[in-house]
Write a protein that holds these residues in place. Sequence first.
Motif, PDB file in Angstrom:
ATOM      1  N   ARG A  17       1.162  -2.105   7.208  1.00 32.96           N
ATOM      2  CA  ARG A  17       2.415  -2.705   7.645  1.00 32.96           C
ATOM      3  C   ARG A  17       2.785  -3.892   6.752  1.00 32.96           C
ATOM      4  O   ARG A  17       3.948  -4.054   6.355  1.00 32.96           O
ATOM      5  CB  ARG A  17       2.305  -3.154   9.103  1.00 32.96           C
ATOM      6  CG  ARG A  17       2.246  -1.999  10.098  1.00 32.96           C
ATOM      7  CD  ARG A  17       2.143  -2.499  11.523  1.00 32.96           C
ATOM      8  NE  ARG A  17       2.190  -1.408  12.494  1.00 32.96           N
ATOM      9  CZ  ARG A  17       2.098  -1.581  13.805  1.00 32.96           C
ATOM     10  NH1 ARG A  17       1.935  -2.805  14.306  1.00 32.96           N
ATOM     11  NH2 ARG A  17       2.151  -0.537  14.618  1.00 32.96           N
ATOM     12  N   ASP A  18       1.784  -4.718   6.439  1.00 28.82           N
ATOM     13  CA  ASP A  18       2.029  -5.859   5.558  1.00 28.82           C
ATOM     14  C   ASP A  18       2.531  -5.392   4.196  1.00 28.82           C
ATOM     15  O   ASP A  18       3.443  -5.997   3.615  1.00 28.82           O
ATOM     16  CB  ASP A  18       0.741  -6.668   5.396  1.00 28.82           C
ATOM     17  CG  ASP A  18       0.887  -7.804   4.397  1.00 28.82           C
ATOM     18  OD1 ASP A  18       1.567  -8.796   4.713  1.00 28.82           O
ATOM     19  OD2 ASP A  18       0.321  -7.684   3.289  1.00 28.82           O
ATOM     20  N   GLU A  19       1.956  -4.317   3.673  1.00 26.22           N
ATOM     21  CA  GLU A  19       2.377  -3.789   2.374  1.00 26.22           C
ATOM     22  C   GLU A  19       3.843  -3.366   2.405  1.00 26.22           C
ATOM     23  O   GLU A  19       4.610  -3.672   1.477  1.00 26.22           O
ATOM     24  CB  GLU A  19       1.499  -2.594   1.997  1.00 26.22           C
ATOM     25  CG  GLU A  19       1.903  -1.947   0.677  1.00 26.22           C
ATOM     26  CD  GLU A  19       1.144  -0.667   0.400  1.00 26.22           C
ATOM     27  OE1 GLU A  19       0.963  -0.344  -0.787  1.00 26.22           O
ATOM     28  OE2 GLU A  19       0.753   0.015   1.374  1.00 26.22           O
ATOM     29  N   ASP A  71      -2.591  -8.229  -0.322  1.00 25.56           N
ATOM     30  CA  ASP A  71      -1.924  -9.495  -0.595  1.00 25.56           C
ATOM     31  C   ASP A  71      -2.843 -10.393  -1.407  1.00 25.56           C
ATOM     32  O   ASP A  71      -3.804 -10.963  -0.880  1.00 25.56           O
ATOM     33  CB  ASP A  71      -1.560 -10.161   0.737  1.00 25.56           C
ATOM     34  CG  ASP A  71      -0.834 -11.482   0.537  1.00 25.56           C
ATOM     35  OD1 ASP A  71      -0.512 -11.831  -0.620  1.00 25.56           O
ATOM     36  OD2 ASP A  71      -0.593 -12.174   1.547  1.00 25.56           O
ATOM     37  N   ARG A  89       6.063  -6.453   2.547  1.00 27.14           N
ATOM     38  CA  ARG A  89       6.158  -7.108   1.235  1.00 27.14           C
ATOM     39  C   ARG A  89       7.051  -6.318   0.282  1.00 27.14           C
ATOM     40  O   ARG A  89       7.799  -6.892  -0.516  1.00 27.14           O
ATOM     41  CB  ARG A  89       4.762  -7.291   0.633  1.00 27.14           C
ATOM     42  CG  ARG A  89       3.936  -8.363   1.317  1.00 27.14           C
ATOM     43  CD  ARG A  89       2.617  -8.648   0.614  1.00 27.14           C
ATOM     44  NE  ARG A  89       1.616  -7.626   0.832  1.00 27.14           N
ATOM     45  CZ  ARG A  89       1.216  -6.745  -0.058  1.00 27.14           C
ATOM     46  NH1 ARG A  89       1.754  -6.743  -1.289  1.00 27.14           N
ATOM     47  NH2 ARG A  89       0.280  -5.849   0.216  1.00 27.14           N
ATOM     48  N   ASN A 120      -4.104   1.132  10.190  1.00 29.77           N
ATOM     49  CA  ASN A 120      -3.189   0.383   9.321  1.00 29.77           C
ATOM     50  C   ASN A 120      -3.477   0.619   7.835  1.00 29.77           C
ATOM     51  O   ASN A 120      -3.230  -0.250   7.005  1.00 29.77           O
ATOM     52  CB  ASN A 120      -3.274  -1.114   9.650  1.00 29.77           C
ATOM     53  CG  ASN A 120      -2.032  -1.878   9.248  1.00 29.77           C
ATOM     54  OD1 ASN A 120      -0.965  -1.310   9.007  1.00 29.77           O
ATOM     55  ND2 ASN A 120      -2.156  -3.190   9.162  1.00 29.77           N
ATOM     56  N   TYR A 122      -5.833  -6.101   2.873  1.00 32.22           N
ATOM     57  CA  TYR A 122      -4.783  -5.085   2.881  1.00 32.22           C
ATOM     58  C   TYR A 122      -4.454  -4.646   4.302  1.00 32.22           C
ATOM     59  O   TYR A 122      -5.336  -4.485   5.151  1.00 32.22           O
ATOM     60  CB  TYR A 122      -5.244  -3.859   2.083  1.00 32.22           C
ATOM     61  CG  TYR A 122      -4.262  -2.706   2.161  1.00 32.22           C
ATOM     62  CD1 TYR A 122      -3.213  -2.614   1.247  1.00 32.22           C
ATOM     63  CD2 TYR A 122      -4.365  -1.752   3.169  1.00 32.22           C
ATOM     64  CE1 TYR A 122      -2.290  -1.575   1.347  1.00 32.22           C
ATOM     65  CE2 TYR A 122      -3.449  -0.714   3.264  1.00 32.22           C
ATOM     66  CZ  TYR A 122      -2.413  -0.636   2.345  1.00 32.22           C
ATOM     67  OH  TYR A 122      -1.490   0.380   2.449  1.00 32.22           O
ATOM     68  N   THR A 154      -6.252  -6.928   6.586  1.00 30.37           N
ATOM     69  CA  THR A 154      -5.650  -8.217   6.925  1.00 30.37           C
ATOM     70  C   THR A 154      -6.141  -8.696   8.289  1.00 30.37           C
ATOM     71  O   THR A 154      -6.155  -9.904   8.555  1.00 30.37           O
ATOM     72  CB  THR A 154      -4.112  -8.103   6.941  1.00 30.37           C
ATOM     73  OG1 THR A 154      -3.732  -6.985   7.763  1.00 30.37           O
ATOM     74  CG2 THR A 154      -3.566  -7.886   5.543  1.00 30.37           C
TER      75      THR A 154
END
Length: 255
Positions: free
Chosen positions: A151-153, A115, A156, A204, A148, A75
């Motif tokens: 943390r974002d995963e 995402d 979500r 990450n 990807y 990401t």
Amino acid sequence: MLAAKKDRGEAPGGGDTPAGPRHVAIIMDGNGRWAERKGVSRLEGHRAGVEAARRAVRAARDCGVTIVTLYSFSTENWSRPDWEVRHLLGLLRRFFREDLMELAGEGVRVRILGDHESLPPDLKKLVEEAEDSTAGNTAFTLQIAFNYGGRDEIVRAAASLARKAAAGGDAKVTEEALAAELDTAGVPDPDLVIRTSGEQRISNFLLWQAAYSEFIFLDLLWPDFGKRELEEAIAEFHRRERRYGGRKAKAASAP
């Protein structure tokens, strides 16, 4: 150079750790530095990185690995120059057009972690078609982490649980419930994580899933990675003692 030996052990839930590794995840790092050393463009470095990825997947299958996860675009990579981002997106499109049919014919299931919603519409469609068309394959699983971030995963996944709770679903938050909302739902956590380029951080990548993975850091740059390097990493994995918060147990016996 392989990283220093680390101790691990009994798998969560009890029982002996199975001979492995079954799932190998790779942080493919060093395309740009490889290109600089060779005196070629960064684009050539990325193309050489794609060839290394193909070699790695073939080598993994030869070594008895059944799941490979490749970290190809984070990401954070959107902050790179526009021309480089366009090229990286083009490489993923090329993968779908040139490699997917062959992989599908060999029983490979393809999953794209990350995402999907913020991808360009045509690429989002290709991702969905690739996953749908290979969903029934069971011989091997190839996961490509694209757009990807670990943390974002997790964010979500937590948001998905919150939506389900707001809609009247089970509001209890457990490890199992959260894991079921991750991009990797239904796939075992990686036994082994490899990073090339000499950097010793996870950047990450698979923050949840790699909690008890073995890590190996290699000094070579990603385009130079091949079957020999994978075999050496797997041999090191077999020499380690693994711990999951319990007693010491041998990770696996060398064949």
